[in-house]
Design an enzyme around this catalytic site. Sequence first.
Site, PDB file in Angstrom:
ATOM      1  N   ARG A  91       0.968  -1.291  -0.038  1.00  0.00           N
ATOM      2  CA  ARG A  91       0.041  -0.021  -0.076  1.00  0.00           C
ATOM      3  C   ARG A  91       0.872   1.415  -0.039  1.00  0.00           C
ATOM      4  NH1 ARG A  91      -2.450   0.055   6.084  1.00  0.00           N
ATOM      5  NH2 ARG A  91      -0.918  -1.020   7.229  1.00  0.00           N
ATOM      6  N   ASP A 247      10.940  -7.964   6.989  1.00  0.00           N
ATOM      7  CA  ASP A 247      10.488  -7.041   6.262  1.00  0.00           C
ATOM      8  C   ASP A 247      10.133  -5.582   6.804  1.00  0.00           C
ATOM      9  OD1 ASP A 247       8.168  -8.880   7.037  1.00  0.00           O
ATOM     10  OD2 ASP A 247       6.842  -7.110   6.258  1.00  0.00           O
TER      11      ASP A 247
HETATM   12  P1  AMP Z   1       3.366  -4.668   8.124  1.00  0.00           P
HETATM   13  O1  AMP Z   1       3.741  -5.835   8.820  1.00  0.00           O
HETATM   14  O2  AMP Z   1       2.053  -3.959   8.590  1.00  0.00           O
HETATM   15  O3  AMP Z   1       4.508  -3.710   7.658  1.00  0.00           O
HETATM   16  O4  AMP Z   1       2.784  -5.343   6.731  1.00  0.00           O
HETATM   17  C1  AMP Z   1       3.013  -6.620   6.212  1.00  0.00           C
HETATM   18  C2  AMP Z   1       2.815  -6.665   4.460  1.00  0.00           C
HETATM   19  O5  AMP Z   1       1.427  -6.447   4.261  1.00  0.00           O
HETATM   20  C3  AMP Z   1       3.487  -5.694   3.818  1.00  0.00           C
HETATM   21  O6  AMP Z   1       3.792  -6.104   2.368  1.00  0.00           O
HETATM   22  C4  AMP Z   1       2.301  -4.335   3.654  1.00  0.00           C
HETATM   23  O7  AMP Z   1       2.675  -3.704   2.556  1.00  0.00           O
HETATM   24  C5  AMP Z   1       1.008  -5.466   3.425  1.00  0.00           C
HETATM   25  N1  AMP Z   1       0.120  -4.743   3.697  1.00  0.00           N
HETATM   26  C6  AMP Z   1      -0.563  -4.410   5.038  1.00  0.00           C
HETATM   27  N2  AMP Z   1      -1.698  -3.856   4.872  1.00  0.00           N
HETATM   28  C7  AMP Z   1      -1.991  -3.733   3.756  1.00  0.00           C
HETATM   29  C8  AMP Z   1      -3.248  -3.451   2.969  1.00  0.00           C
HETATM   30  N3  AMP Z   1      -4.324  -2.715   3.676  1.00  0.00           N
HETATM   31  N4  AMP Z   1      -3.258  -3.302   1.678  1.00  0.00           N
HETATM   32  C9  AMP Z   1      -2.382  -3.921   1.132  1.00  0.00           C
HETATM   33  N5  AMP Z   1      -0.987  -4.725   1.565  1.00  0.00           N
HETATM   34  C10 AMP Z   1      -1.230  -4.423   2.911  1.00  0.00           C
HETATM   35 MG    MG Z   2       5.898  -3.653   6.599  1.00  0.00          MG
END
Ligand code: AMP
Ligand code: MG
Length: 471
Positions: A91, A247
């Site tokens: 996103r 990540d």
């Molecule tokens: P995070 O641990 O929150 O940094 O996110 C983990 C993964 O999920 C990353 O690849 C983000 O880009 C993806 N992600 C989290 N929320 C969304 C969303 N609402 N739409 C698309 N991808 C998401």
């Molecule tokens: Mg992330």
Amino acid sequence: MKNIKLNCDILDKLDKTFYSKLNITPLHNPKIVSINRPLANQLGFTSENLNSENFLKFLNGEYLAKGSTTYSKAYSGHQFGYFVPNLGDGRAINLGKLNNYHLQLKGAGLTPYSRNGDGRAVLRSTIREYLLSEAMYALKISTTRAIAMITSDSKVLREYESEQGAIVLRASTSWIRFGSFEYAYMGKNKEQNLKQLADFVIEESYPEFQNVSNKYEELYFAVVDKTIEMIALWQSIGFMHGVMNTDNMSIEGLTIDYGPYAMMEEFDKGFICNLSDHEGRYSFENQPFIAQWNLSVLAKVLSPIADHKLLESYNDTFIGKFKKRYFAIMKEKLGLYNTDIDDTSLILRLFSALHSESIDYNSFFWNISNGDFSSIDTHQMKAWLELYEKRLEKEKVSKESRLVKMKKINPKYILRNYMLQDAIDVAQKGDFSLVNSLLTIAQNPYDEHEEFHHYTQLSKNFKTLKCSCSS
Ligand code: AMP
Ligand code: MG
């Protein structure tokens, strides 16, 4: 905004497997919530730019600055210990680089890496990221930054409720993650892709290694050192990230991807701030060990281009170096500048008393920075205070200059979850004044801000809030 020119050289330097070019999906009826003017000005946005209609369009992806190509990056990652090959900016959409900062819009729509997500961010989590990244910066902790944020009339579904879609314009000197290297390791041309990515990171973030013969080993050692410094600072201020997946680990040792984080309030060494973290993998006291574990993943995926044994043995020094740095910072927080053989045990006893008597962590340090011991009224803390007062007698620095120094390292304000929630509650009704007041507090955490003194207190209504992932 003719004066704003972005640079997208990165797209020529990295193989196409590392990113996808794409279009932004703007939000409906966007409104500016806040602009971080000091940072915006530093990056070259003039007041005229910031007050223009085009700036709002720029934040909503409807107006692209000169030189801008929009793209998202691919990466992999270990999430809660398990490898997930295809993550990426689900996103976040990059706009290009401005004055050493890569700009990206988080919440700007679907990307090829959105998987089951909607590519959106809600107002609530956007305010949290916007404010805390600036708070961390003011606390002198390496972090990505935030330039501005908008909300909108677009509806986004979260946990069965409809919320307002928002976008934050983030800025970072690097968005490369440990997971970016895991992604390069997975593909067909492993060695070539790893070298290309590592060379790019060296050129951009560690130019001092460009002409060194063992540059990939040196790169890794530097990432270990930066990560140690970041984690020692996190622990000393009581910051809990909540989702330390690989990540979410930056190759520059920056605090990155603010999600279900929390600042420690009543000290609890095992505190778990992420509701989805059932086993406490990312609890407060686990953070250093998880950082080291994540670094061992990085060592593994660098092994095709660097000596894995050397990398691992460097990573083995993590905990020892971390402890040394952490205790040195804690000594400064206590205003102890010379060395005493019992200092380590004094600090350990303090942690134990803070934990068993659930003392408000940052208030404790702020109070003692004012020479105020009156709130220390519990059994173990009183016993500790006696030792501390005896220890202070061994210092050569005068009380006055000690307190001046202590007030520069111990903030009066940290952003407690209930304060953020107060700002979110009114922002959801269209009033952004508290978001902007909290930004001022976040950027000047050592100052008095008398009118906000009540925010030095614990919430009366609930113990530290917990949040879940990826809202
Ligand atoms: P995070 O641990 O929150 O940094 O996110 C983990 C993964 O999920 C990353 O690849 C983000 O880009 C993806 N992600 C989290 N929320 C969304 C969303 N609402 N739409 C698309 N991808 C998401
Ligand atoms: Mg992330």
